[in-house]
Design a protein around this motif. Sequence first.
Motif, PDB file in Angstrom:
ATOM      1  N   THR A 138      37.423  47.404  41.499  1.00 57.65           N
ATOM      2  CA  THR A 138      38.793  47.756  41.129  1.00 57.65           C
ATOM      3  C   THR A 138      39.596  48.194  42.350  1.00 57.65           C
ATOM      4  O   THR A 138      40.755  47.791  42.528  1.00 57.65           O
ATOM      5  N   ILE A 139      38.990  49.008  43.201  1.00 60.52           N
ATOM      6  CA  ILE A 139      39.683  49.470  44.410  1.00 60.52           C
ATOM      7  C   ILE A 139      39.978  48.297  45.343  1.00 60.52           C
ATOM      8  O   ILE A 139      41.088  48.191  45.896  1.00 60.52           O
ATOM      9  N   LEU A 140      39.010  47.391  45.482  1.00 58.16           N
ATOM     10  CA  LEU A 140      39.229  46.225  46.346  1.00 58.16           C
ATOM     11  C   LEU A 140      40.328  45.316  45.788  1.00 58.16           C
ATOM     12  O   LEU A 140      41.157  44.800  46.541  1.00 58.16           O
ATOM     13  N   ILE A 141      40.343  45.120  44.478  1.00 59.31           N
ATOM     14  CA  ILE A 141      41.365  44.262  43.868  1.00 59.31           C
ATOM     15  C   ILE A 141      42.739  44.918  43.976  1.00 59.31           C
ATOM     16  O   ILE A 141      43.744  44.237  44.204  1.00 59.31           O
ATOM     17  N   THR A 142      42.806  46.241  43.857  1.00 56.46           N
ATOM     18  CA  THR A 142      44.084  46.935  44.020  1.00 56.46           C
ATOM     19  C   THR A 142      44.596  46.783  45.446  1.00 56.46           C
ATOM     20  O   THR A 142      45.794  46.543  45.660  1.00 56.46           O
ATOM     21  N   ALA A 143      43.698  46.906  46.412  1.00 57.92           N
ATOM     22  CA  ALA A 143      44.102  46.694  47.815  1.00 57.92           C
ATOM     23  C   ALA A 143      44.572  45.252  48.019  1.00 57.92           C
ATOM     24  O   ALA A 143      45.583  45.007  48.694  1.00 57.92           O
ATOM     25  N   GLY A 144      43.861  44.301  47.415  1.00 58.38           N
ATOM     26  CA  GLY A 144      44.279  42.903  47.506  1.00 58.38           C
ATOM     27  C   GLY A 144      45.613  42.660  46.828  1.00 58.38           C
ATOM     28  O   GLY A 144      46.430  41.857  47.297  1.00 58.38           O
ATOM     29  N   ALA A 174      51.274  40.926  41.033  1.00 61.11           N
ATOM     30  CA  ALA A 174      51.302  41.333  39.628  1.00 61.11           C
ATOM     31  C   ALA A 174      49.991  40.962  38.934  1.00 61.11           C
ATOM     32  O   ALA A 174      49.448  41.755  38.148  1.00 61.11           O
ATOM     33  N   PHE A 175      49.474  39.777  39.215  1.00 64.92           N
ATOM     34  CA  PHE A 175      48.203  39.373  38.625  1.00 64.92           C
ATOM     35  C   PHE A 175      47.072  40.283  39.108  1.00 64.92           C
ATOM     36  O   PHE A 175      46.203  40.678  38.333  1.00 64.92           O
ATOM     37  N   THR A 219      44.758  42.685  36.749  1.00 68.59           N
ATOM     38  CA  THR A 219      43.298  42.623  36.803  1.00 68.59           C
ATOM     39  C   THR A 219      42.709  43.995  37.117  1.00 68.59           C
ATOM     40  O   THR A 219      41.715  44.412  36.510  1.00 68.59           O
ATOM     41  N   ALA A 220      43.332  44.712  38.032  1.00 68.48           N
ATOM     42  CA  ALA A 220      42.859  46.061  38.374  1.00 68.48           C
ATOM     43  C   ALA A 220      42.993  46.997  37.181  1.00 68.48           C
ATOM     44  O   ALA A 220      42.114  47.842  36.954  1.00 68.48           O
ATOM     45  N   ALA A 221      44.049  46.855  36.386  1.00 66.47           N
ATOM     46  CA  ALA A 221      44.228  47.707  35.212  1.00 66.47           C
ATOM     47  C   ALA A 221      43.134  47.445  34.180  1.00 66.47           C
ATOM     48  O   ALA A 221      42.577  48.384  33.594  1.00 66.47           O
ATOM     49  N   VAL A 222      42.811  46.180  33.952  1.00 67.46           N
ATOM     50  CA  VAL A 222      41.742  45.841  33.001  1.00 67.46           C
ATOM     51  C   VAL A 222      40.401  46.370  33.503  1.00 67.46           C
ATOM     52  O   VAL A 222      39.619  46.949  32.737  1.00 67.46           O
ATOM     53  N   LEU A 223      40.121  46.197  34.792  1.00 69.77           N
ATOM     54  CA  LEU A 223      38.870  46.702  35.347  1.00 69.77           C
ATOM     55  C   LEU A 223      38.811  48.232  35.337  1.00 69.77           C
ATOM     56  O   LEU A 223      37.740  48.808  35.158  1.00 69.77           O
TER      57      LEU A 223
END
Length: 119
Positions: A20-26, A39-40, A44-48
């Motif tokens: 989740t942290i990596l996807i938020t940074a991405g 936005a995507f 995805t980070a919110a779902v994770l």
Amino acid sequence: MTHADRAPSPRAAHGSLTVTILITAGACYGMTINGWIGAFGFYTAAVLTWCTVRLYADHHRTVAEHDWARRHALGECPPPLDPCCRLVDASDGAVHSIRCTDLFHRIVTPLTTDGHPTT
């Protein structure tokens, strides 16, 4: 030993939190390229994040159930957990599981309407 008898390891929750942290940074980087990519990524980070919270909650509930069962087996009379079992919230209190921490519901749950135990 079945899966229900084991406490879930928080390892999956830790891994989910890391992803989740990596996807938020991405997603933050993606916002600099294209708003839709970011936005995507945030979606995805919110779902994770929701999945991570559920994994941690499941782990803590199972640990609390095991502690309650251990104390009960040692002869103590621990109060029921709140909620007393996992099915109570989903059924608005109409259904209790076999692993219910309220002793009354633990005894009554396996019985059918004709008074014979279910198999």
